[in-house]
Scaffold this motif. Sequence first.
Motif, mmCIF file in Angstrom:
data_model
loop_
_atom_site.group_PDB
_atom_site.id
_atom_site.type_symbol
_atom_site.label_atom_id
_atom_site.label_comp_id
_atom_site.label_asym_id
_atom_site.label_seq_id
_atom_site.Cartn_x
_atom_site.Cartn_y
_atom_site.Cartn_z
ATOM 1 N N SER A 133 0.815 -1.208 0.000
ATOM 2 C CA SER A 133 0.000 0.000 0.000
ATOM 3 C C SER A 133 0.836 1.239 0.000
ATOM 4 O O SER A 133 0.375 2.308 -0.294
ATOM 5 C CB SER A 133 -0.907 0.011 1.241
ATOM 6 O OG SER A 133 -0.114 0.118 2.395
ATOM 7 N N ARG B 84 -1.571 4.893 -8.013
ATOM 8 C CA ARG B 84 -2.850 4.270 -7.673
ATOM 9 C C ARG B 84 -3.056 2.953 -8.422
ATOM 10 O O ARG B 84 -3.488 1.953 -7.850
ATOM 11 C CB ARG B 84 -3.992 5.237 -7.998
ATOM 12 C CG ARG B 84 -5.356 4.739 -7.569
ATOM 13 C CD ARG B 84 -6.430 5.728 -7.983
ATOM 14 N NE ARG B 84 -6.186 7.021 -7.401
ATOM 15 C CZ ARG B 84 -6.620 7.385 -6.192
ATOM 16 N NH1 ARG B 84 -7.304 6.526 -5.448
ATOM 17 N NH2 ARG B 84 -6.373 8.595 -5.736
ATOM 18 N N GLY B 85 -2.731 2.931 -9.711
ATOM 19 C CA GLY B 85 -2.912 1.705 -10.483
ATOM 20 C C GLY B 85 -2.027 0.574 -9.994
ATOM 21 O O GLY B 85 -2.451 -0.585 -9.898
ATOM 22 N N THR B 86 -0.769 0.876 -9.653
ATOM 23 C CA THR B 86 0.148 -0.148 -9.154
ATOM 24 C C THR B 86 -0.337 -0.711 -7.834
ATOM 25 O O THR B 86 -0.309 -1.932 -7.601
ATOM 26 C CB THR B 86 1.559 0.447 -8.989
ATOM 27 O OG1 THR B 86 1.992 0.970 -10.243
ATOM 28 C CG2 THR B 86 2.535 -0.593 -8.505
ATOM 29 N N ARG C 251 -3.349 -0.890 -6.791
ATOM 30 C CA ARG C 251 -4.532 -1.718 -7.032
ATOM 31 C C ARG C 251 -4.134 -3.102 -7.555
ATOM 32 O O ARG C 251 -4.699 -4.115 -7.136
ATOM 33 C CB ARG C 251 -5.444 -1.009 -8.035
ATOM 34 C CG ARG C 251 -6.781 -1.693 -8.227
ATOM 35 C CD ARG C 251 -7.654 -0.956 -9.217
ATOM 36 N NE ARG C 251 -8.013 0.367 -8.699
ATOM 37 C CZ ARG C 251 -7.615 1.505 -9.237
ATOM 38 N NH1 ARG C 251 -6.845 1.487 -10.318
ATOM 39 N NH2 ARG C 251 -7.977 2.651 -8.728
ATOM 40 N N VAL C 252 -3.144 -3.147 -8.442
ATOM 41 C CA VAL C 252 -2.688 -4.435 -8.984
ATOM 42 C C VAL C 252 -2.060 -5.284 -7.890
ATOM 43 O O VAL C 252 -2.331 -6.486 -7.764
ATOM 44 C CB VAL C 252 -1.699 -4.205 -10.143
ATOM 45 C CG1 VAL C 252 -1.044 -5.510 -10.558
ATOM 46 C CG2 VAL C 252 -2.417 -3.577 -11.328
ATOM 47 N N VAL C 253 -1.181 -4.660 -7.077
ATOM 48 C CA VAL C 253 -0.527 -5.405 -6.003
ATOM 49 C C VAL C 253 -1.561 -5.939 -5.015
ATOM 50 O O VAL C 253 -1.475 -7.084 -4.558
ATOM 51 C CB VAL C 253 0.507 -4.502 -5.297
ATOM 52 C CG1 VAL C 253 1.060 -5.189 -4.061
ATOM 53 C CG2 VAL C 253 1.639 -4.164 -6.251
ATOM 54 N N HIS D 25 -4.827 -10.581 -2.778
ATOM 55 C CA HIS D 25 -6.113 -11.238 -2.527
ATOM 56 C C HIS D 25 -6.159 -12.608 -3.201
ATOM 57 O O HIS D 25 -6.600 -13.603 -2.588
ATOM 58 C CB HIS D 25 -7.259 -10.374 -3.045
ATOM 59 C CG HIS D 25 -7.321 -9.019 -2.404
ATOM 60 N ND1 HIS D 25 -6.845 -8.766 -1.141
ATOM 61 C CD2 HIS D 25 -7.824 -7.825 -2.866
ATOM 62 C CE1 HIS D 25 -7.039 -7.491 -0.845
ATOM 63 N NE2 HIS D 25 -7.618 -6.901 -1.881
ATOM 64 N N GLY E 267 -4.666 -6.663 -5.668
ATOM 65 C CA GLY E 267 -5.377 -7.770 -6.311
ATOM 66 C C GLY E 267 -4.584 -9.072 -6.283
ATOM 67 O O GLY E 267 -5.137 -10.156 -6.025
ATOM 68 N N VAL E 268 -3.291 -8.996 -6.529
ATOM 69 C CA VAL E 268 -2.440 -10.191 -6.471
ATOM 70 C C VAL E 268 -2.432 -10.769 -5.059
ATOM 71 O O VAL E 268 -2.480 -11.991 -4.865
ATOM 72 C CB VAL E 268 -1.010 -9.835 -6.929
ATOM 73 C CG1 VAL E 268 -0.056 -10.994 -6.677
ATOM 74 C CG2 VAL E 268 -1.015 -9.467 -8.406
#
Length: 415
Positions: free
Chosen positions: A3, A30-32, A34-36, A41, A38-39
């Motif tokens: 985060s 912000r995009g990075t 969100r990707v991290v 989760h 998601g991975v």
Amino acid sequence: MASGRGVTSGSGWRAAVVPARDDGSSPLPRGTARVVGGVLHLAFAAVVAVALVEALDGDRPLLVAALAVWALSYLLAGAWAAVDAGGLRAAGFLAVHVAVVAVLAWQQPSLLFVMWVAYPLVWFVTGTLPAGVLWTLVLAAAATAGPLVAWTRGDEPLWGPGETLLGAALSLLMGLWVHRLLTLSVQRDQLIAELQATRDELAVAHHERGVAAERERWAREVHDTLAQGYTSIVVLAQTVAAQLPADPLAAAERVALIEEVARENLGEARAMVAAFAPVALDSSTLVEALQRLAERFGRETGLATRLDTSALGDGGGLSRAEEIVLLRGAQEALANVRRHASATAVVLRVSRVGTGASAQVSVHVEDDGVGFDAAAAPGVGLAGLRDRAAQVGGAVDVVSAPGEGTRVTVRVPVR
């Protein structure tokens, strides 16, 4: 940790057990982030699913219940805490997190493959260095206690607890490294923000300085042109009022001169608005402009006024800016003669001295008036004239003493 908000140190043990809530600024885009997230989760879901299959295959209801509680706590708190690190939600999830790992390690050490996601999850949820270190150590102790007891009984090889501790060491090293990177990233962002603020301040200061310089330039132009013209008009009008009853012809001549001065002032005003050169230099040489200035001054004041150009030579090499400085210098000097000198004669001399890089062209305005103490009375007009001359590399000299007249010299270099 992904985060990007693990850069505060907290305060005391409470800040480690209950991580301080982040201020919301992230060094990761912000995009990075969100990707991290998601991975993370997906990795957690995959690990829990594999562990649950193994627990169901071995008919271990306690393990199934522990994994279910773990998944539920992640859905209710862990996933949110990983995005918004810190706070009671994070502390509650970490307590469940440690308890479930302890149950898995005690009941079935083979399920400790979950540690490869359990350790990183600590750093994601805590978001601070003290909390990350503390909870990693607590998690390592929980994961090691069961296998270590089993090893003492001979039911578990030593490499089991060893792997867990090695994983904890690697997690600490990774957490410290990532934390350092994020700290540097936050410091970089702060530095960029400070530089941007400084640049904005400099831009404002530069704008204000430019505005002040433009005001000074306009004030100087008005003083050197329009103000002097209006002064001439006032003096001529007063003369006309005195001459009109006794000498109408002389008064009529003064009225014509007033019109001439007014027209020239109007031309100067239009030239200033259009940012052109002075009207006196429009389509004429410096000598011609000075000749007209001397003639008009003599007509206005009745003083014997002449222009001497014998020492000028070819007079070439001056730019328009340098010619303007010389003309303005002559105008300012003559205006001071009109107002203060009480003179009977004025001489304007234009000369050129030196050769090559040291060549200079000078305009001297000398009167036989009352004179003054030049050091004690610098004058606003002369100060502005010095500033104007300095802009083209020139200088202004004033020589005067009470009762000995005044000589004003304006010099500019020949380029």
